[in-house]
Design a protein around this motif. Structure first.
Motif, PDB file in Angstrom:
ATOM      1  N   ILE A 217       0.871  -1.183   0.000  1.00 56.20           N
ATOM      2  CA  ILE A 217       0.000   0.000   0.000  1.00 56.20           C
ATOM      3  C   ILE A 217       0.903   1.227   0.000  1.00 56.20           C
ATOM      4  CG2 ILE A 217      -1.875   1.216   1.158  1.00 56.20           C
ATOM      5  CD1 ILE A 217      -2.559  -1.448   2.560  1.00 56.20           C
ATOM      6  N   TYR A 218       0.787   2.035  -1.015  1.00 61.53           N
ATOM      7  CA  TYR A 218       1.698   3.165  -1.209  1.00 61.53           C
ATOM      8  C   TYR A 218       1.491   4.253  -0.148  1.00 61.53           C
ATOM      9  CZ  TYR A 218       4.197   6.736  -3.952  1.00 61.53           C
ATOM     10  OH  TYR A 218       5.068   7.710  -4.383  1.00 61.53           O
ATOM     11  N   ARG A 219       0.273   4.585   0.128  1.00 62.95           N
ATOM     12  CA  ARG A 219      -0.149   5.465   1.221  1.00 62.95           C
ATOM     13  C   ARG A 219       0.152   6.950   1.035  1.00 62.95           C
ATOM     14  NH1 ARG A 219       0.535   4.690   7.737  1.00 62.95           N
ATOM     15  NH2 ARG A 219       2.680   4.239   7.207  1.00 62.95           N
ATOM     16  N   ASP A 220       0.889   7.334   0.018  1.00 63.59           N
ATOM     17  CA  ASP A 220       1.169   8.772  -0.157  1.00 63.59           C
ATOM     18  C   ASP A 220       1.141   9.135  -1.643  1.00 63.59           C
ATOM     19  OD1 ASP A 220       1.565  11.279   0.902  1.00 63.59           O
ATOM     20  OD2 ASP A 220       3.743  11.102   1.014  1.00 63.59           O
ATOM     21  N   PHE A 221       0.117   8.655  -2.347  1.00 62.56           N
ATOM     22  CA  PHE A 221      -0.023   8.931  -3.773  1.00 62.56           C
ATOM     23  C   PHE A 221      -0.503  10.358  -3.950  1.00 62.56           C
ATOM     24  CE2 PHE A 221      -2.045   8.985  -7.897  1.00 62.56           C
ATOM     25  CZ  PHE A 221      -1.181   8.222  -8.680  1.00 62.56           C
ATOM     26  N   SER A 237       7.578   7.840  -6.649  1.00 65.41           N
ATOM     27  CA  SER A 237       8.747   8.033  -5.788  1.00 65.41           C
ATOM     28  C   SER A 237       8.288   8.192  -4.347  1.00 65.41           C
ATOM     29  CB  SER A 237       9.520   9.285  -6.221  1.00 65.41           C
ATOM     30  OG  SER A 237       8.759  10.455  -5.945  1.00 65.41           O
ATOM     31  N   ASP A 238       9.238   8.228  -3.427  1.00 61.28           N
ATOM     32  CA  ASP A 238       9.000   8.470  -2.008  1.00 61.28           C
ATOM     33  C   ASP A 238       8.157   7.355  -1.385  1.00 61.28           C
ATOM     34  OD1 ASP A 238       8.740   9.421   0.522  1.00 61.28           O
ATOM     35  OD2 ASP A 238       8.227  11.458  -0.041  1.00 61.28           O
ATOM     36  N   PHE A 239       8.831   6.284  -0.975  1.00 61.08           N
ATOM     37  CA  PHE A 239       8.169   5.140  -0.372  1.00 61.08           C
ATOM     38  C   PHE A 239       8.297   5.141   1.149  1.00 61.08           C
ATOM     39  CE2 PHE A 239       7.886   3.959  -4.639  1.00 61.08           C
ATOM     40  CZ  PHE A 239       7.041   2.871  -4.772  1.00 61.08           C
ATOM     41  N   GLY A 240       8.573   6.304   1.728  1.00 59.75           N
ATOM     42  CA  GLY A 240       8.771   6.382   3.166  1.00 59.75           C
ATOM     43  C   GLY A 240       7.553   6.006   3.983  1.00 59.75           C
ATOM     44  N   LEU A 241       6.348   6.118   3.400  1.00 58.94           N
ATOM     45  CA  LEU A 241       5.126   5.788   4.130  1.00 58.94           C
ATOM     46  C   LEU A 241       4.494   4.486   3.648  1.00 58.94           C
ATOM     47  CD1 LEU A 241       3.352   9.250   4.492  1.00 58.94           C
ATOM     48  CD2 LEU A 241       4.962   8.129   6.030  1.00 58.94           C
ATOM     49  N   ALA A 242       5.132   3.795   2.704  1.00 61.78           N
ATOM     50  CA  ALA A 242       4.563   2.561   2.159  1.00 61.78           C
ATOM     51  C   ALA A 242       4.389   1.518   3.260  1.00 61.78           C
ATOM     52  CB  ALA A 242       5.449   2.022   1.047  1.00 61.78           C
ATOM     53  N   HIS A 243       3.419   0.642   3.065  1.00 59.56           N
ATOM     54  CA  HIS A 243       3.059  -0.320   4.106  1.00 59.56           C
ATOM     55  C   HIS A 243       2.691  -1.640   3.440  1.00 59.56           C
ATOM     56  CE1 HIS A 243       1.419  -1.872   7.833  1.00 59.56           C
ATOM     57  NE2 HIS A 243       1.585  -0.709   8.445  1.00 59.56           N
ATOM     58  N   MET A 244       3.099  -2.749   4.050  1.00 61.47           N
ATOM     59  CA  MET A 244       2.670  -4.047   3.545  1.00 61.47           C
ATOM     60  C   MET A 244       1.186  -4.222   3.835  1.00 61.47           C
ATOM     61  SD  MET A 244       5.436  -4.990   2.237  1.00 61.47           S
ATOM     62  CE  MET A 244       4.854  -6.561   1.630  1.00 61.47           C
ATOM     63  N   GLY A 245       0.470  -4.808   2.885  1.00 60.41           N
ATOM     64  CA  GLY A 245      -0.980  -4.933   2.996  1.00 60.41           C
ATOM     65  C   GLY A 245      -1.414  -6.065   3.899  1.00 60.41           C
ATOM     66  N   PRO A 246      -2.738  -6.254   4.043  1.00 60.23           N
ATOM     67  CA  PRO A 246      -3.271  -7.294   4.934  1.00 60.23           C
ATOM     68  C   PRO A 246      -2.984  -8.691   4.409  1.00 60.23           C
ATOM     69  CG  PRO A 246      -5.029  -6.302   3.656  1.00 60.23           C
ATOM     70  CD  PRO A 246      -3.795  -5.493   3.383  1.00 60.23           C
ATOM     71  N   GLU A 247      -2.953  -9.661   5.317  1.00 55.45           N
ATOM     72  CA  GLU A 247      -2.696 -11.042   4.954  1.00 55.45           C
ATOM     73  C   GLU A 247      -3.878 -11.920   5.321  1.00 55.45           C
ATOM     74  OE1 GLU A 247       1.565 -12.583   5.367  1.00 55.45           O
ATOM     75  OE2 GLU A 247       1.366 -11.208   7.051  1.00 55.45           O
ATOM     76  N   GLY A 248      -3.996 -13.053   4.622  1.00 56.03           N
ATOM     77  CA  GLY A 248      -4.991 -14.062   4.968  1.00 56.03           C
ATOM     78  C   GLY A 248      -6.396 -13.527   4.955  1.00 56.03           C
ATOM     79  N   SER A 249      -7.123 -13.774   6.039  1.00 52.83           N
ATOM     80  CA  SER A 249      -8.525 -13.361   6.114  1.00 52.83           C
ATOM     81  C   SER A 249      -8.676 -11.895   6.531  1.00 52.83           C
ATOM     82  CB  SER A 249      -9.270 -14.244   7.133  1.00 52.83           C
ATOM     83  OG  SER A 249      -8.664 -14.144   8.415  1.00 52.83           O
TER      84      SER A 249
END
Length: 421
Positions: A217-221, A237-249
Motif C-alpha cells: 500500500i503506497y499510502r502517499d499517492f 517516488s518516495d516510499f517512506g510511508l509505504a506499508h505491507m498490505g493485509p494477509e490471509g482473512s
C-alpha cells in the motif's frame, strides 16, 4: 494531517510502535504475482529475516552490513564524502527541491566513483535529521525500492548510512514532478494527451504494487510524488510511508494515520484502517487534478471550492456541467468523451464507499481506452467562450459621427478583426 513531526534521534530502543514493526516483519514472503502488472519485475533477492525493528536499534555499521548482505550488488553503499563531491557539497546551485524529508540535489556519477556504475545524472536526497521524516522512512525507502523494480517506479541506485547521516541516491528524473507541471505558474501547461499518458503510467505503478502476493500500500499517492522522465513517463517516488498490505482473512491493516491532507481516503482518516482501496481514492483525487488543473486542497479559493473532491462531485456526471470545471488551459483541446470517461472514473475512485472503487487493472483498461479518442471539445463546439468576454462586441465611434460604429469581432486564432459600419 502531516507526517510524524517528532525530531529523529538515532537508534533509540523503542523507536517503533507495534504496528510499525509489522511493516518489515519478513520480506521473504513478499513475492510478486504472475499478473501482467507484476511480470516485469526482476527476480527478487532471497531476503533473510530483515527486521525493521532490529535495524532501527542497530549501529550504522550493522545496518550497512545487513543491507549489503540483503541487496548485494543491486544497491550501492555510498559514503557521505562521495555524495558531497558529486553535488558540490550539496550546493544550492544543484538543488532540485525540498520538503519535510530535507533536500534533493542533482549529482553525476560514473565509473570513477564505482567501477560498475554507468555514467548518469542522479538525484541525492539528503535527510534532515530534525525534519518530518526520520530513520524509519529512510529505511522503508531502502527496503521497498531495493527489492521492487518496475518501469513506473523510480529506481533507487544506492544509499548512505554513516553516523547520523541518512541519504538516498535515485535515478534523475529530468521533467521533475507532476505537481510542478500542473501548478507552477512558470511551467508550460500539459496537453491532454500527456496528462493521460501520465495517469496511465502512474496507474501501472500502483497496479504493480497492489498486484504482489502480499500487496504494498503506497499510502502517499499525490502529484508531488509522481516524477517524470524525459518523455513524460510517470514513476512513483518516495516510499517512506509505504506499508505491507493485509494477509490471509484480514481485510485491512490498522496504523497511525499519515499522508497528505486532501489525498487520504476518508475511511482511513477516520479509523486508521488501511487497504489498497485507500490508494485508489488518492488516485481519483489526482485524476481530478489532471482534469481541472486545481490542487486537491487550496485554501486560497472560496470556501466551497477549497476541497477538490467536494467541489467537483456535482459536475462529474454531466458532460454539459463537466466543461465548467475543465482546466481552462486546455483551450478546448481535449476529448469530450475521454474527459467524461475520466471524470466518471474519478467519481468511482473517490466514492465514499471503498467497495465501490474499481481495482487498478480496471482503471488502466478504462484510461487506455480513452487514448485513441480525438473528439476535441473545440472542434465539437463544446468549448465555451471565456466568461469574461464575448466573441463579438461593439465600440461606438467618437462624438460627431453618431451614425457610425465599429464592430470588433474577436477570433482566438486569427487575433482581432475590425469592421466598420
Amino acid at each position: 494531517m502531516t507526517k510524524d513531526s517528532k525530531s529523529w534521534r538515532p537508534f533509540t530502543a523503542n523507536c517503533c510502535s507495534a504496528d510499525d514493526q509489522t511493516i518489515f516483519g519478513n520480506f521473504s514472503r513478499c513475492k510478486t504475482s504472475k499478473s501482467d502488472f507484476s511480470k516485469n519485475i526482476g527476480p527478487l533477492p532471497s531476503f533473510r529475516r530483515l527486521s525493521f525493528s532490529d535495524l532501527s536499534r542497530s549501529s550504522s555499521t550493522r545496518i550497512n552490513e545487513d543491507l549489503a548482505q540483503t541487496f548485494g550488488p543491486d544497491l550501492f553503499d555510498f559514503q557521505v564524502s562521495e555524495l558531497r563531491a558529486i553535488t558540490q557539497n550539496f550546493s544550492t546551485n544543484y538543488l532540485l527541491g525540498e520538503g519535510g524529508f530535507g533536500t534533493v540535489h542533482k549529482g553525476y556519477v560514473d565509473e570513477n566513483l564505482r567501477s560498475s556504475l554507468k555514467s548518469q545524472a542522479v538525484a541525492v536526497k539528503l535527510l534532515n535529521i530534525e525534519g518530518l521524516q526520520g530513520h524509519r522512512e529512510w529505511l522503508a525507502e531502502v527496503i521497498f525500492l531495493g527489492q521492487l523494480r518496475h518501469k513506473n517506479l523510480v529506481r533507487l541506485i544506492g544509499y548512505c548510512c554513516e553516523d547520523e547521516e541518512r541519504l538516498l541516491v535515485y535515478e534523475f528524473m529530468p521533467k521533475g514532478s507532476l505537481e510542478n507541471h500542473l501548478f507552477k505558474r512558470l511551467a508550460m501547461s500539459l496537453p491532454w494527451g500527456t496528462r493521460l499518458k501520465i495517469a496511465i503510467g502512474a496507474a501501472k505503478g500502483l497496479a504493480f504494487l497492489h498486484g504482489a502476493e502480499k500487496p504494498v500500500i503506497y499510502r502517499d499517492f499525490k502529484t508531488s510524488n509522481i516524477l517524470l522522465d524525459s518523455d513524460f513517463t510517470a514513476k512513483l517516488s518516495d516510499f517512506g510511508l509505504a506499508h505491507m498490505g493485509p494477509e490471509g482473512s484480514n481485510t485491512h491493516v490498522t496504523t497511525r494515520v499519515m499522508g497528505t491532507y486532501g489525498y487520504a481516503a476518508p475511511e482511513y482518516v477516520s479509523t486508521g484502517h488501511l487497504t489498497t482501496r485507500s490508494d485508489i481514492y488518492s488516485f481519483g483525487v489526482v485524476l481530478l487534478e489532471l482534469l481541472t488543473g486545481r490542487r486537491a486542497m487550496d485554501k486560497t479559493r472560496p470556501k466551497n471550492e477549497q476541497n477538490l473532491v467536494d467541489w467537483t462531485r456535482p459536475y462529474l456526471s454531466s458532460s454539459r456541467r463537466l466543461r465548467c470545471i475543465m482546466d481552462p488551459r486546455f483551450g478546448g483541446q481535449y476529448s469530450v468523451k475521454g474527459a467524461k470517461e475520466m471524470a466518471h472514473l474519478a467519481s468511482l475512485c473517490t466514492s465514499l464507499n471503498p467497495k465501490d472503487r474499481p481495482k487498478m487493472p480496471a482503471i488502466i483498461e478504462t484510461l487506455e481506452a480513452i487514448q485513441p479518442l480525438r473528439d476535441m471539445a473545440v472542434a465539437c463546439g463544446q468549448w465555451p467562450p471565456s466568461p469574461k468576454s464575448s466573441n463579438k462586441y461593439v465600440v461606438y465611434a467618437p462624438k460627431g459621427n453618431k451614425d457610425s460604429k465599429i464592430v470588433v469581432i474577436k477570433n482566438s486564432r486569427m487575433g482581432v478583426n475590425i469592421k466598420s459600419k
